[in-house]
Write a protein that holds these residues in place. Structure first.
Motif, mmCIF file in Angstrom:
data_model
loop_
_atom_site.group_PDB
_atom_site.id
_atom_site.type_symbol
_atom_site.label_atom_id
_atom_site.label_comp_id
_atom_site.label_asym_id
_atom_site.label_seq_id
_atom_site.Cartn_x
_atom_site.Cartn_y
_atom_site.Cartn_z
ATOM 1 N N LEU A 31 17.105 52.875 81.209
ATOM 2 C CA LEU A 31 18.103 52.179 82.025
ATOM 3 C C LEU A 31 17.884 50.667 81.977
ATOM 4 O O LEU A 31 16.756 50.204 81.996
ATOM 5 C CB LEU A 31 18.004 52.619 83.479
ATOM 6 C CG LEU A 31 18.571 53.979 83.851
ATOM 7 C CD1 LEU A 31 18.438 54.192 85.340
ATOM 8 C CD2 LEU A 31 20.012 54.070 83.439
ATOM 9 N N ASP A 32 19.014 49.934 81.962
ATOM 10 C CA ASP A 32 18.904 48.473 81.977
ATOM 11 C C ASP A 32 18.496 47.955 83.346
ATOM 12 O O ASP A 32 18.028 46.833 83.470
ATOM 13 C CB ASP A 32 20.240 47.850 81.557
ATOM 14 C CG ASP A 32 20.320 47.766 80.053
ATOM 15 O OD1 ASP A 32 19.258 47.817 79.409
ATOM 16 O OD2 ASP A 32 21.433 47.678 79.517
ATOM 17 N N VAL A 33 18.708 48.759 84.373
ATOM 18 C CA VAL A 33 18.347 48.312 85.730
ATOM 19 C C VAL A 33 17.004 48.889 86.148
ATOM 20 O O VAL A 33 16.683 48.919 87.328
ATOM 21 C CB VAL A 33 19.419 48.698 86.764
ATOM 22 C CG1 VAL A 33 20.654 47.881 86.571
ATOM 23 C CG2 VAL A 33 19.738 50.164 86.696
ATOM 24 N N LEU B 240 14.966 48.151 89.350
ATOM 25 C CA LEU B 240 15.798 48.316 90.551
ATOM 26 C C LEU B 240 15.969 49.790 90.875
ATOM 27 O O LEU B 240 15.956 50.203 92.031
ATOM 28 C CB LEU B 240 17.169 47.665 90.339
ATOM 29 C CG LEU B 240 17.178 46.153 90.357
ATOM 30 C CD1 LEU B 240 18.565 45.636 90.048
ATOM 31 C CD2 LEU B 240 16.752 45.658 91.718
ATOM 32 N N PHE B 241 16.117 50.592 89.826
ATOM 33 C CA PHE B 241 16.235 52.041 90.006
ATOM 34 C C PHE B 241 14.991 52.582 90.705
ATOM 35 O O PHE B 241 15.085 53.370 91.648
ATOM 36 C CB PHE B 241 16.423 52.703 88.640
ATOM 37 C CG PHE B 241 16.479 54.200 88.690
ATOM 38 C CD1 PHE B 241 17.646 54.852 89.029
ATOM 39 C CD2 PHE B 241 15.360 54.961 88.400
ATOM 40 C CE1 PHE B 241 17.696 56.236 89.078
ATOM 41 C CE2 PHE B 241 15.404 56.338 88.447
ATOM 42 C CZ PHE B 241 16.571 56.980 88.789
ATOM 43 N N ALA C 247 15.050 51.563 94.291
ATOM 44 C CA ALA C 247 16.108 52.274 95.022
ATOM 45 C C ALA C 247 15.643 53.678 95.382
ATOM 46 O O ALA C 247 15.756 54.109 96.531
ATOM 47 C CB ALA C 247 17.382 52.335 94.175
ATOM 48 N N LEU D 184 15.277 43.617 82.867
ATOM 49 C CA LEU D 184 14.806 44.522 83.922
ATOM 50 C C LEU D 184 14.419 45.877 83.332
ATOM 51 O O LEU D 184 13.903 46.735 84.022
ATOM 52 C CB LEU D 184 15.890 44.734 84.975
ATOM 53 C CG LEU D 184 16.194 43.569 85.912
ATOM 54 C CD1 LEU D 184 17.243 43.974 86.925
ATOM 55 C CD2 LEU D 184 14.947 43.127 86.636
#
Lengths: 166, 343
Positions: B115-117, B120-121, B124, B177
């Motif tokens: 994932l590019d995030v 953050l994942f 979260a 990220l």
């Protein structure tokens, strides 16, 4: 119907069910947890639109932070279920008014010529940098103003909660 | 269909290895503790006691699952231990275990969800773990679990802020990220711990607080709170809380290795670039696991070395020391990075 469509219906129906549970439950903890589930399904919808950043932020901010604080307050106040069983007429009128307005708005939107898909129609890419870069260039002033507003609200909350602060 | 099979195999492998390590970390904890206190430690089950986790697991399963009569809400009481366990198992999906595994013409990337995030994942999903503790404390409906739950969730919420802010300079420097790309950046340049030592220290201390480990394990401080939020739990429900703590420790260790110590890379010739042969690919996985196991050892080492903090000391450290420090760190890092890019 491909997997995408099936998932869309699953998430949407689950969201509606959770939404009804939020207002139907008498126990505030149940309502809060339903709202958390609702946010999770909404994140699922964002993932279907390939808006991973929005999905993550949705979970991080609402499910992970805001709702935890809600739950905290609910638990600390320990509201009795019997207090919540009373129907308040003012609340009922207000709710009907707001939801009626919402239904009217949705109807107005639906009357517009059909937009195929919000994402495809505008050619929007919803990657991380596509979302974030405009915040630091195009929308710099609004972002800073919002930040200032939030800061003011935060200071206000601290002041209000510490009444004996002189 | 082939893609799906590869993904399923990757998931099964990662979860299997992770749960195995989690089970043996419990044993390692008892061994290291015994060693540090000049005792012998568990050595009865199997040769050198290596079958101890199996015996513990069986014991947990066969114990009576007591449901106290004063439990406020049976559903939340049952679901709470699961909520603390599951986030650790989900977040490990974006942690890069290796570079590539070239098998049978497939070039398999060493991460389940690229994932590019990425980070953050992780934050979260990890932030959802608080619900398990809050709900456990509330649904138990007795005073010690409630106090423990409140303490623990306040602690986790506070240190989530430090954890999130402390890694910002890392990603500013790496420019991405995506965790796999962060490791690649470190393989090509240098380990980020040399450039961001302050980030690393704050991240590590916050990770200790976030996983409820000593010196910040006051949610379960026996002397004042009996067992904290899991006082009323027994049998497998208690085991889930227990394993959840170790699973979270594993994820925290894996993140420290990934973000600051080059993940799967080592600064020597075949290991400092993405693998092109299977042997190097497997070596990368080995390097990653070795670093993770080292940090797991640090977790245990610290637990049997340092005394517990007081609650007010913990909160002061979080909000009045770490938060300002991380913000200054972000400011300084961004200025230095901007000067280096333009000057």
């Amino acid at each position: 119907m491909n997997v995408h469509d099936i998932l869309f219906w699953v998430f949407s129906i689950a969201m509606l069910v959770c939404g009804v549970m939020v207002i139907a439950h008498r126990n505030p903890v149940n309502s809060a947890m339903s709202l958390v589930l609702l946010f999770a399904f909404m994140a699922g919808l964002f993932v279907l639109l390939e808006a991973f950043f929005l999905a993550t932020i949705q979970v991080l901010v609402y499910a992970g932070a805001v709702m935890v604080l809600f739950l905290f307050v609910i638990m600390l106040l320990d509201i009795r279920a019997s207090v919540l069983k009373r129907l308040r007429w003012l609340g009922l009128v207000g709710a009907l008014l707001v939801s009626g307005l919402l239904v009217w708005e949705i109807q107005q939107v639906l009357r517009q010529p059909a937009v195929e898909s919000a994402v495809e129609a505008k050619g929007l890419a919803l990657g991380l940098s596509d979302v974030v870069k405009p915040l630091f260039t195009q929308y710099m002033l609004p972002v800073q103003l919002t930040a200032l507003l939030l800061l003011a609200a935060m200071v206000g909350v601290v002041l209000l909660s510490k009444r004996d602060l002189q | 269909m082939n893609e799906l099979l590869i993904h399923l195999l990757k998931i099964a492998g990662v979860i299997g290895v992770m749960l195995g390590i989690v089970a043996y970390t419990v044993l390692a904890e008892r061994w290291v503790c015994a060693w540090m206190q000049d005792r012998i430690g568990p050595n009865r089950v199997g040769p050198f006691g290596i079958l101890q986790p199996l015996a513990d697991g069986l014991k947990f399963i066969f114990k009576e699952d007591v449901l106290p009569r004063h439990v406020r809400h049976k559903f939340y009481f049952t679901v709470a231990p699961m909520i603390t366990m599951v986030p650790a198992l989900i977040t490990v999906a974006v942690v890069p275990w290796g570079s590539y595994l070239p098998v049978l013409g497939h070039n398999i990337k060493g991460v389940i969800a690229d994932l590019d995030v990425g980070i953050l994942f992780i934050f979260a999903i990890a932030s959802l773990g608080v619900y398990g503790i809050v709900l456990a404390g509330w649904s138990s409906n007795s005073k010690y679990p409630f106090l423990g739950g409140i303490r623990s969730s306040a602690q986790m919420i506070s240190y989530e802020v430090c954890l999130g802010l402390s890694v910002v300079p890392v990603f500013m420097q790496a420019g991405t990220l995506n965790l796999w790309n962060v490791v690649l950046y470190q393989a090509e340049h240098t380990w980020l711990v040399w450039c961001q030592p302050l980030s690393f220290v704050i991240f590590m201390v916050s990770a200790f607080a976030e996983t409820n480990r000593t010196p910040f394990d006051l949610p379960e401080a026996e002397q004042e709170l009996v067992g904290g939020y899991h006082t009323e739990y027994s049998s497998m429900k208690f085991a889930m809380f227990f394993l959840g703590e170790y699973a979270n420790m594993f994820v925290a260790s894996a993140l420290m290795a990934t973000l600051f110590f080059g993940g799967w890379s080592l600064p020597v010739a075949p290991l400092n670039a993405p693998a092109t042969t299977l042997a190097v690919g497997l070596a990368h996985v080995g390097v990653f696991l070795a670093k993770t196991l080292f940090f797991l050892f640090v977790f245990i080492w610290v637990r049997w070395t340092l005394p517990r903090f007081r609650y007010d000391q913990l909160m002061t450290l979080g909000w009045k020391v770490f938060v300002p420090l991380t913000i200054v760190n972000i400011l300084v890092s961004s200025v230095v990075l901007a000067v280096m890019e333009n000057g």
